[in-house]
Design an enzyme around this catalytic site. Structure first.
Site, PDB file in Angstrom:
ATOM      1  N   LYS A   1       4.194  -1.067  -1.150  1.00  0.00           N
ATOM      2  CA  LYS A   1       3.425   0.195  -1.086  1.00  0.00           C
ATOM      3  C   LYS A   1       3.734   0.909   0.224  1.00  0.00           C
ATOM      4  CE  LYS A   1       0.352  -1.156   2.258  1.00  0.00           C
ATOM      5  NZ  LYS A   1       0.285  -0.681   3.580  1.00  0.00           N
TER       6      LYS A   1
ATOM      7  N   ASP B   1      -5.604  -5.700   0.887  1.00  0.00           N
ATOM      8  CA  ASP B   1      -4.636  -4.868   0.157  1.00  0.00           C
ATOM      9  C   ASP B   1      -4.360  -5.389  -1.260  1.00  0.00           C
ATOM     10  OD1 ASP B   1      -4.018  -2.777   1.827  1.00  0.00           O
ATOM     11  OD2 ASP B   1      -2.212  -3.675   2.675  1.00  0.00           O
TER      12      ASP B   1
HETATM   13  C1  LIG Z   1      -3.062  -1.965   7.441  1.00  0.00           C
HETATM   14  C2  LIG Z   1      -3.024  -2.170   5.954  1.00  0.00           C
HETATM   15  C3  LIG Z   1      -3.016  -0.789   5.271  1.00  0.00           C
HETATM   16  O1  LIG Z   1      -2.716  -0.885   3.900  1.00  0.00           O
HETATM   17  O2  LIG Z   1      -1.880  -2.840   5.446  1.00  0.00           O
HETATM   18  P1  LIG Z   1      -0.577  -3.582   6.050  1.00  0.00           P
HETATM   19  O3  LIG Z   1      -0.088  -2.932   7.268  1.00  0.00           O
HETATM   20  O4  LIG Z   1      -0.995  -5.006   6.294  1.00  0.00           O
HETATM   21  O5  LIG Z   1       0.451  -3.502   4.925  1.00  0.00           O
HETATM   22  C4  LIG Z   1      -4.267  -2.954   5.438  1.00  0.00           C
HETATM   23  O6  LIG Z   1      -5.475  -2.354   5.876  1.00  0.00           O
HETATM   24  C5  LIG Z   1      -4.271  -4.410   5.845  1.00  0.00           C
HETATM   25  O7  LIG Z   1      -4.607  -5.150   4.732  1.00  0.00           O
HETATM   26  P2  LIG Z   1      -4.318  -6.742   4.658  1.00  0.00           P
HETATM   27  O8  LIG Z   1      -2.989  -7.050   5.248  1.00  0.00           O
HETATM   28  O9  LIG Z   1      -4.596  -7.167   3.251  1.00  0.00           O
HETATM   29  O10 LIG Z   1      -5.417  -7.274   5.660  1.00  0.00           O
HETATM   30  P3  LIG Z   1      -6.348  -8.584   5.622  1.00  0.00           P
HETATM   31  O11 LIG Z   1      -5.488  -9.773   5.382  1.00  0.00           O
HETATM   32  O12 LIG Z   1      -7.529  -8.360   4.752  1.00  0.00           O
HETATM   33  O13 LIG Z   1      -6.837  -8.581   7.146  1.00  0.00           O
HETATM   34  C6  LIG Z   1      -6.008  -8.913   8.223  1.00  0.00           C
HETATM   35  C7  LIG Z   1      -6.703  -8.478   9.507  1.00  0.00           C
HETATM   36  O14 LIG Z   1      -6.614  -7.046   9.654  1.00  0.00           O
HETATM   37  C8  LIG Z   1      -7.821  -6.495  10.145  1.00  0.00           C
HETATM   38  N1  LIG Z   1      -8.376  -5.549   9.163  1.00  0.00           N
HETATM   39  C9  LIG Z   1      -7.883  -5.495   7.895  1.00  0.00           C
HETATM   40  C10 LIG Z   1      -8.396  -4.585   6.978  1.00  0.00           C
HETATM   41  C11 LIG Z   1      -9.444  -3.739   7.406  1.00  0.00           C
HETATM   42  N2  LIG Z   1      -9.984  -2.841   6.570  1.00  0.00           N
HETATM   43  N3  LIG Z   1      -9.922  -3.814   8.673  1.00  0.00           N
HETATM   44  C12 LIG Z   1      -9.382  -4.702   9.553  1.00  0.00           C
HETATM   45  O15 LIG Z   1      -9.826  -4.742  10.712  1.00  0.00           O
HETATM   46  C13 LIG Z   1      -8.728  -7.675  10.433  1.00  0.00           C
HETATM   47  O16 LIG Z   1      -8.538  -8.019  11.784  1.00  0.00           O
HETATM   48  C14 LIG Z   1      -8.184  -8.771   9.538  1.00  0.00           C
HETATM   49  O17 LIG Z   1      -8.438 -10.052  10.052  1.00  0.00           O
END
Ligand SMILES: C[C@@](CO)(OP(=O)(O)O)[C@H](O)COP(=O)(O)OP(=O)(O)OC[C@H]1O[C@@H](n2ccc(N)nc2=O)[C@H](O)[C@@H]1O
Ligand SMILES: Nc1ncnc2c1ncn2[C@@H]1O[C@H](COP(=O)(O)OP(=O)(O)O)[C@@H](O)[C@H]1O
Length: 287
Positions: A9, A135
């Site tokens: 994504k 995600d």
């Molecule tokens: C930033 C984003 C944007 O799509 O994606 P990626 O960069 O990972 O692809 C997401 O919010 C990432 O989602 P995901 O990778 O599933 O995160 P999770 O495993 O749930 O959380 C990992 C860590 O990120 C932080 N976290 C995540 C989601 C959220 N809404 N708030 C947070 O503060 C927290 O510190 C958590 O411990």
């Protein structure tokens, strides 16, 4: 043997509305799947265990893998004792802001739902996936959605206007927790989420390009100046809009004309090891 595609994504927008009591951040983000996908093959295993064979040596093959966690949780919820063997052909860069691991976990949930004839709806699979990662619910459905809450509440949106997406990932990995941790909630500039939603509903490519934005960009760029350099390069080579996806470090460029794609890709390959030119997937791409 079953096969599931697990597409990456990108974030067209990513906004943070505040910090929650559970330590997560309240987000509002528009995400869409692109045509760069891992392949997950699934078959029963006789020994009652969960096995993962991965093509990428940087991806864990044990309980740290989100595929393992998804299978384990689904087994517990459904009261299943069967073992399963996953073969994971990794094509999405790892720790890149493209939700590769989340998409693999979502593919595992969809595939096991079929393998074990569980008859669960996508909503039910998304709810189970949310226990593992924010995600994963989006990745269960794919397509284009606005996500709120910690990312697990979804509202489906129309597919973006047709265009090319050039993905460039510098040779660094970003921890999502670190990017959120470095966010300055007071000074951040919020993206134009409503304008992006309107652009998608109108199928307006120029308005979509004007409305991209990601509050995590300055946070990740503070740790990794390469991301800012890559954005500048992508703009200079002629992309219509340029943004970091998720917590990064992948930077993407939107390009309307095929003629410009090769020029941008060739230009970037000079200083970025991993560059892909892909299409938006448009509608829901399951199975
Ligand atoms: C930033 C984003 C944007 O799509 O994606 P990626 O960069 O990972 O692809 C997401 O919010 C990432 O989602 P995901 O990778 O599933 O995160 P999770 O495993 O749930 O959380 C990992 C860590 O990120 C932080 N976290 C995540 C989601 C959220 N809404 N708030 C947070 O503060 C927290 O510190 C958590 O411990
Ligand atoms: N199936 C998987 N594919 C990739 N990484 C995984 C997987 N399962 C667990 N991980 C771990 O999750 C971390 C984040 O990976 P990934 O999902 O690719 O990135 P992002 O969250 O930035 O989109 C990696 O450091 C990796 O060790």
């Amino acid at each position: 043997m079953l096969h599931e595609k697990a597409p990456a994504k990108i974030n067209l927008t990513l906004d943070v509305l505040g910090k929650r009591p559970d330590g997560y951040h309240e987000v509002e983000m528009i995400m869409t799947t692109v045509d760069l996908a891992d392949r997950l093959s699934i078959r029963p295993s006789e020994d009652g265990k969960i096995h993962i064979l991965s093509s990428d040596r940087y991806v864990p093959d044990d309980r740290r893998n989100l595929v393992w966690q998804a299978a384990d949780l689904l087994r517990k919820k459904a009261g299943i004792r069967s073992g399963v063997m996953f073969t994971l052909d990794k094509r999405i860069p790892v720790a890149a802001g493209l939700a590769g691991g989340s998409s693999d976990a979502a593919a595992a949930l969809r595939g096991l739902n079929r393998l074990w004839n569980l008859g669960l709806s996508l909503d039910e699979l998304a709810e189970i996936g949310a226990e593992i990662g924010s995600d994963i619910p989006f990745c269960v459905f794919g397509g284009t959605s606005i996500a709120t809450g910690r990312g697990e509440k979804l509202r489906h949106l129309p597919a973006p206007p047709n265009c090319w997406v050039i993905l460039a990932k510098p040779a660094i990995g970003v921890s999502t927790a670190d990017a959120y941790g470095r966010l300055n909630l007071k000074t951040m500039e919020h993206p134009a989420t409503a304008a992006m939603e309107a652009a998608l509903k109108a199928g307006d490519y120029e308005a979509m390009c004007r409305s991209v934005g990601n509050v995590l960009e300055p946070a990740t760029m503070g740790m990794h100046p390469e991301v800012a350099m890559l954005k500048d390069g992508m703009k200079r080579f002629g992309a219509d809009a340029v943004l970091m996806s998720g917590s990064g470090p992948t930077v993407y460029g939107l390009v309307s004309s095929e003629a410009r794609v090769a020029r941008i890709v060739n230009g970037l390959r000079g200083f970025c090891p991993e560059v892909h030119a892909v299409r938006m997937l448009g509608e829901i791409p399951l199975a």
